[in-house]
Design a protein around this motif. Sequence first.
Motif, PDB file in Angstrom:
ATOM      1  N   ALA A   1       0.813  -1.217   0.000  1.00  0.00           N
ATOM      2  CA  ALA A   1       0.000   0.000   0.000  1.00  0.00           C
ATOM      3  C   ALA A   1       0.845   1.264   0.000  1.00  0.00           C
ATOM      4  N   GLY A   2       2.134   1.128   0.317  1.00  0.00           N
ATOM      5  CA  GLY A   2       3.008   2.287   0.346  1.00  0.00           C
ATOM      6  C   GLY A   2       2.910   3.108   1.610  1.00  0.00           C
ATOM      7  N   ASN A   3       2.299   2.568   2.657  1.00  0.00           N
ATOM      8  CA  ASN A   3       2.129   3.328   3.900  1.00  0.00           C
ATOM      9  C   ASN A   3       2.896   2.712   5.075  1.00  0.00           C
ATOM     10  N   LEU A   4       3.904   1.904   4.766  1.00  0.00           N
ATOM     11  CA  LEU A   4       4.732   1.320   5.825  1.00  0.00           C
ATOM     12  C   LEU A   4       5.832   2.324   6.179  1.00  0.00           C
ATOM     13  N   THR A   5       5.727   2.909   7.350  1.00  0.00           N
ATOM     14  CA  THR A   5       6.688   3.906   7.818  1.00  0.00           C
ATOM     15  C   THR A   5       7.489   3.339   8.982  1.00  0.00           C
ATOM     16  N   PRO A   6       8.630   3.947   9.324  1.00  0.00           N
ATOM     17  CA  PRO A   6       9.367   3.502  10.507  1.00  0.00           C
ATOM     18  C   PRO A   6       8.512   3.540  11.774  1.00  0.00           C
ATOM     19  N   THR A   7       7.649   4.541  11.896  1.00  0.00           N
ATOM     20  CA  THR A   7       6.776   4.631  13.064  1.00  0.00           C
ATOM     21  C   THR A   7       5.802   3.463  13.116  1.00  0.00           C
ATOM     22  N   ARG A   8       5.199   3.150  11.960  1.00  0.00           N
ATOM     23  CA  ARG A   8       4.262   2.023  11.906  1.00  0.00           C
ATOM     24  C   ARG A   8       4.986   0.712  12.196  1.00  0.00           C
ATOM     25  N   PHE A   9       6.182   0.564  11.671  1.00  0.00           N
ATOM     26  CA  PHE A   9       6.958  -0.644  11.945  1.00  0.00           C
ATOM     27  C   PHE A   9       7.237  -0.764  13.436  1.00  0.00           C
ATOM     28  N   ALA A  10       7.654   0.335  14.066  1.00  0.00           N
ATOM     29  CA  ALA A  10       7.965   0.302  15.491  1.00  0.00           C
ATOM     30  C   ALA A  10       6.735  -0.095  16.308  1.00  0.00           C
ATOM     31  N   GLU A  11       5.568   0.397  15.907  1.00  0.00           N
ATOM     32  CA  GLU A  11       4.335   0.050  16.617  1.00  0.00           C
ATOM     33  C   GLU A  11       4.080  -1.455  16.548  1.00  0.00           C
ATOM     34  N   LEU A  12       4.232  -2.028  15.374  1.00  0.00           N
ATOM     35  CA  LEU A  12       3.987  -3.459  15.220  1.00  0.00           C
ATOM     36  C   LEU A  12       5.071  -4.290  15.908  1.00  0.00           C
ATOM     37  N   TYR A  13       6.310  -3.816  15.831  1.00  0.00           N
ATOM     38  CA  TYR A  13       7.437  -4.569  16.386  1.00  0.00           C
ATOM     39  C   TYR A  13       7.390  -4.619  17.917  1.00  0.00           C
ATOM     40  N   ARG A  14       6.580  -3.768  18.534  1.00  0.00           N
ATOM     41  CA  ARG A  14       6.429  -3.810  19.995  1.00  0.00           C
ATOM     42  C   ARG A  14       5.880  -5.152  20.466  1.00  0.00           C
ATOM     43  N   ARG A  15       5.297  -5.911  19.581  1.00  0.00           N
ATOM     44  CA  ARG A  15       4.763  -7.226  19.973  1.00  0.00           C
ATOM     45  C   ARG A  15       5.858  -8.153  20.500  1.00  0.00           C
ATOM     46  N   ARG A  16       7.096  -7.832  20.177  1.00  0.00           N
ATOM     47  CA  ARG A  16       8.191  -8.684  20.655  1.00  0.00           C
ATOM     48  C   ARG A  16       8.230  -8.721  22.180  1.00  0.00           C
ATOM     49  N   ARG A  17       7.720  -7.691  22.826  1.00  0.00           N
ATOM     50  CA  ARG A  17       7.780  -7.607  24.283  1.00  0.00           C
ATOM     51  C   ARG A  17       6.896  -8.633  24.968  1.00  0.00           C
ATOM     52  N   GLU A  18       6.025  -9.258  24.200  1.00  0.00           N
ATOM     53  CA  GLU A  18       5.162 -10.310  24.740  1.00  0.00           C
ATOM     54  C   GLU A  18       5.514 -11.675  24.167  1.00  0.00           C
ATOM     55  N   ASP A  19       6.604 -11.744  23.438  1.00  0.00           N
ATOM     56  CA  ASP A  19       6.997 -12.990  22.772  1.00  0.00           C
ATOM     57  C   ASP A  19       8.072 -13.683  23.600  1.00  0.00           C
ATOM     58  N   ARG A  20       7.772 -14.866  24.100  1.00  0.00           N
ATOM     59  CA  ARG A  20       8.701 -15.556  25.004  1.00  0.00           C
ATOM     60  C   ARG A  20      10.020 -15.878  24.320  1.00  0.00           C
ATOM     61  N   VAL A  21       9.976 -16.293  23.064  1.00  0.00           N
ATOM     62  CA  VAL A  21      11.202 -16.637  22.360  1.00  0.00           C
ATOM     63  C   VAL A  21      12.119 -15.420  22.267  1.00  0.00           C
ATOM     64  N   TRP A  22      11.557 -14.271  21.878  1.00  0.00           N
ATOM     65  CA  TRP A  22      12.368 -13.061  21.763  1.00  0.00           C
ATOM     66  C   TRP A  22      12.886 -12.622  23.123  1.00  0.00           C
ATOM     67  N   LEU A  23      12.030 -12.663  24.145  1.00  0.00           N
ATOM     68  CA  LEU A  23      12.434 -12.239  25.479  1.00  0.00           C
ATOM     69  C   LEU A  23      13.571 -13.097  26.012  1.00  0.00           C
ATOM     70  N   ASP A  24      13.469 -14.417  25.835  1.00  0.00           N
ATOM     71  CA  ASP A  24      14.523 -15.307  26.321  1.00  0.00           C
ATOM     72  C   ASP A  24      15.839 -15.053  25.581  1.00  0.00           C
TER      73      ASP A  24
END
Length: 327
Positions: A238-261
């Motif tokens: 769509a052409g609307n992927l911005t660094p801000t939007r990416f950062a918002e989505l990437y915050r999901r890592r904080r609830e991901d056990r694999v990433w946290l470990d």
Amino acid sequence: MTDQPDPHAPRDAFADHRDALARHAGGLGYVRDIDDRHLSIFRSMGPTLLVTFETEAEIADRPTRLPWSDALARRRRMSTLDIVAHGRTWFRSDGLTAFFDELTDEGFFDEFDKVIFAGGGMSAYGAAAYSVAAPGATVFLAQPYATLARDITPWERRFRSSWHLSFGPRYGNAARMIDAAERVYVVTDPTIPADAMHASLFQGDHVTRLPAYHAGGAIWTTLDRLGILNRLVAGAEAGNLTPTRFAELYRRRREDRVWLDAFMRKVDRMDRPWLTALMAGSLLQRRDDPAARRRLNAALANLEAAGHSAPAGLRPEPVIEARMAGE
């Protein structure tokens, strides 16, 4: 991401999976052998074409045993062209070069309103390198490598078993092959020096950099596990992927056990007890984690012994020893 031996596995297993992929393509498309190490799967489902690059092993390990593109393409009614490699080929072969030359000569990409090339790691190299065959395409790359050519990336000491491959003269330096693209999105972990150096070679005003701090050596897999990969590629389309939007989505890592470990282990190697205590305390707020409790207590003890204060609000946690059955 580190290299692995790339033995020439028997063709039989690849052929068996080829038959399953052909059934998947069904009346919507076809499977075509490009050479003895690569095949393509085409399905016609809409005016946007999603071109992906994967290995046969990656597809075989997926529960559906289908290309990653399948779910996104069905949801958004995209046509797909999946390039599948049998082993760590880096998508370097005369057959593959001739295949994309043929598609260009036939005007294949001109039949679609939009063309998106996507891939991660070695497959990001393939997506970027062959995107030049479709000028004006959108390119989504997770952890891309520019080339393994020794005269261009002499600092790249990984993937030694692939150094014998020819990364030229055509479709060679992936970082240069993106010049004709309309938009390029580059996701990389800046904390991995070699990966960051590769990513820095992808340049131009049309390049959007999306930093995925501490994502590790398999960013594509991480984004997929977090459940955001499809949304990122859709945003690229769509052409609307911005660094801000990416950062918002990437915050999901904080609830991901694999990433946290994995991040906790990374912090351990830094030998920074204040940061270890902060990270372990954060983990304990999310779940009962004996390993995090031990790390927290050890870090707080180290800080106290060194005469340093602990992060606010953190104090030693009681360790509950597991009781033997019958006690």
